[in-house]
Design a protein around this motif. Structure first.
Motif, mmCIF file in Angstrom:
data_model
loop_
_atom_site.group_PDB
_atom_site.id
_atom_site.type_symbol
_atom_site.label_atom_id
_atom_site.label_comp_id
_atom_site.label_asym_id
_atom_site.label_seq_id
_atom_site.Cartn_x
_atom_site.Cartn_y
_atom_site.Cartn_z
ATOM 1 N N PHE A 289 2.274 1.953 -9.500
ATOM 2 C CA PHE A 289 1.091 2.764 -9.224
ATOM 3 C C PHE A 289 -0.055 2.480 -10.186
ATOM 4 C CE2 PHE A 289 4.682 5.708 -7.982
ATOM 5 C CZ PHE A 289 4.587 5.432 -6.625
ATOM 6 N N ARG A 290 -1.259 2.584 -9.652
ATOM 7 C CA ARG A 290 -2.476 2.665 -10.448
ATOM 8 C C ARG A 290 -3.027 4.084 -10.272
ATOM 9 N NH1 ARG A 290 -5.087 -1.147 -8.507
ATOM 10 N NH2 ARG A 290 -5.369 -2.566 -10.293
ATOM 11 N N PHE B 183 -8.247 -4.226 -3.920
ATOM 12 C CA PHE B 183 -6.848 -3.838 -3.962
ATOM 13 C C PHE B 183 -5.983 -4.999 -4.434
ATOM 14 C CE2 PHE B 183 -8.932 -1.473 -0.486
ATOM 15 C CZ PHE B 183 -8.882 -0.216 -1.053
ATOM 16 N N ASP B 184 -4.856 -4.671 -5.062
ATOM 17 C CA ASP B 184 -3.923 -5.678 -5.554
ATOM 18 C C ASP B 184 -2.503 -5.167 -5.348
ATOM 19 O OD1 ASP B 184 -3.668 -3.738 -7.518
ATOM 20 O OD2 ASP B 184 -4.851 -4.838 -9.003
ATOM 21 N N GLU B 185 -1.568 -5.604 -6.197
ATOM 22 C CA GLU B 185 -0.168 -5.227 -5.995
ATOM 23 C C GLU B 185 0.126 -3.772 -6.347
ATOM 24 O OE1 GLU B 185 -0.241 -7.090 -10.195
ATOM 25 O OE2 GLU B 185 -1.359 -7.202 -8.308
ATOM 26 N N TYR B 186 -0.811 -3.095 -7.020
ATOM 27 C CA TYR B 186 -0.610 -1.697 -7.376
ATOM 28 C C TYR B 186 -1.056 -0.780 -6.229
ATOM 29 C CZ TYR B 186 0.199 -2.972 -12.267
ATOM 30 O OH TYR B 186 0.708 -3.490 -13.424
ATOM 31 N N TYR B 187 -0.265 0.263 -5.998
ATOM 32 C CA TYR B 187 -0.647 1.304 -5.040
ATOM 33 C C TYR B 187 -1.434 2.364 -5.801
ATOM 34 C CZ TYR B 187 -0.251 4.792 -1.323
ATOM 35 O OH TYR B 187 -0.526 5.718 -0.345
ATOM 36 N N ASN B 188 -2.582 2.736 -5.276
ATOM 37 C CA ASN B 188 -3.517 3.613 -5.982
ATOM 38 C C ASN B 188 -3.240 5.084 -5.694
ATOM 39 O OD1 ASN B 188 -5.539 1.458 -6.989
ATOM 40 N ND2 ASN B 188 -5.315 1.004 -4.810
ATOM 41 N N ILE B 189 -3.206 5.884 -6.735
ATOM 42 C CA ILE B 189 -3.085 7.335 -6.603
ATOM 43 C C ILE B 189 -4.319 7.946 -7.257
ATOM 44 C CG2 ILE B 189 -1.742 9.383 -7.195
ATOM 45 C CD1 ILE B 189 0.770 7.749 -7.018
ATOM 46 N N THR B 190 -5.096 8.682 -6.459
ATOM 47 C CA THR B 190 -6.426 9.112 -6.856
ATOM 48 C C THR B 190 -6.635 10.605 -6.589
ATOM 49 O OG1 THR B 190 -7.538 8.771 -4.716
ATOM 50 C CG2 THR B 190 -7.203 6.829 -6.073
#
Length: 211
Positions: A132-133, A142-149
């Motif tokens: 996660f990011r 976007f990249d290999e991290y899944y974003n939590i915002t």
């Protein structure tokens, strides 16, 4: 409700928080402490108990999950130093062993010294903890991290029979990004345009439900 996201177990709590079990991390967004005092200073009548109510709820979550880390994905404080920051300072003393990390949002305007005095660690832009990011607003690349915002205070409208409808805060999980509900009750709700495959989890007074 517990879901699997990118191979990790995440508990979606009806009190508008995520608990990441493997990291012992409680995750919230948009607490907006000081917003009520900011409005009252401008002559707008807002109950003085808003911050106390939110902090009581947060204290219950900490007691429930016993996290090692509280991560706030932005807008922990609504403006500069005011009386409600002092209320938080008193609350903070009740959890001396809790590590608090803040990813600064657009409303987080306190000085670094002020955050230090409150025993809050600062991440100016993002926190990476694979997969996660954690970031305040949705990134554009976007990249290999899944974003939590956070930031946009997501809500969803539930329709019933006889033209009944109710708007509820929700957790949103899309293909590249999740959005947390605003933790504070003293916030509005924003509707998210859904795309195929998106998941919405509405927050009712009793539980979190997939819709």
């Amino acid at each position: 409700m517990t879901i699997n996201c990118k191979g990790e177990s995440l508990v979606l709590d009806k009190d508008r928080a995520i608990y990441w079990e493997s990291k012992k991390m409680l995750i919230i967004s948009d607490l907006h402490m000081g917003k009520a005092a900011h409005f009252r200073k401008a002559g707008i009548q807002v109950p003085a108990t808003v911050t106390e109510t939110d902090l009581e709820k947060l204290g219950r979550l900490i007691s429930k999950y016993s996290p090692e880390i509280l991560l706030v994905t932005g807008d922990m404080f609504h403006s500069d130093m005011n009386t409600e920051v002092q209320v938080f300072s008193t609350w903070r003393a009740s959890f001396p062993d809790l590590r608090i990390i803040l990813i600064k949002g657009n409303h987080d305007l306190l000085s670094n010294d002020d955050y230090g005095d409150l025993s809050i660690e600062i991440c100016p832009r993002e926190l990476l903890s694979f997969p996660f990011r954690f970031v305040h607003d949705q990134p554009k690349v976007f990249d290999e991290y899944y974003n939590i915002t956070g930031h946009i205070h997501p809500g969803i409208t539930i329709y019933g029979k006889a033209r009944q409808q109710i708007k509820l805060p929700c957790f949103y999980f899309g293909s590249t990004c999740a959005i947390l509900p605003a933790f504070s009750l003293f916030t509005g709700l924003s509707k998210i345009k859904a795309e195929e495959g998106d998941q919405f989890y509405a927050i009712t007074p009793e539980k979190v439900v997939a819709v």
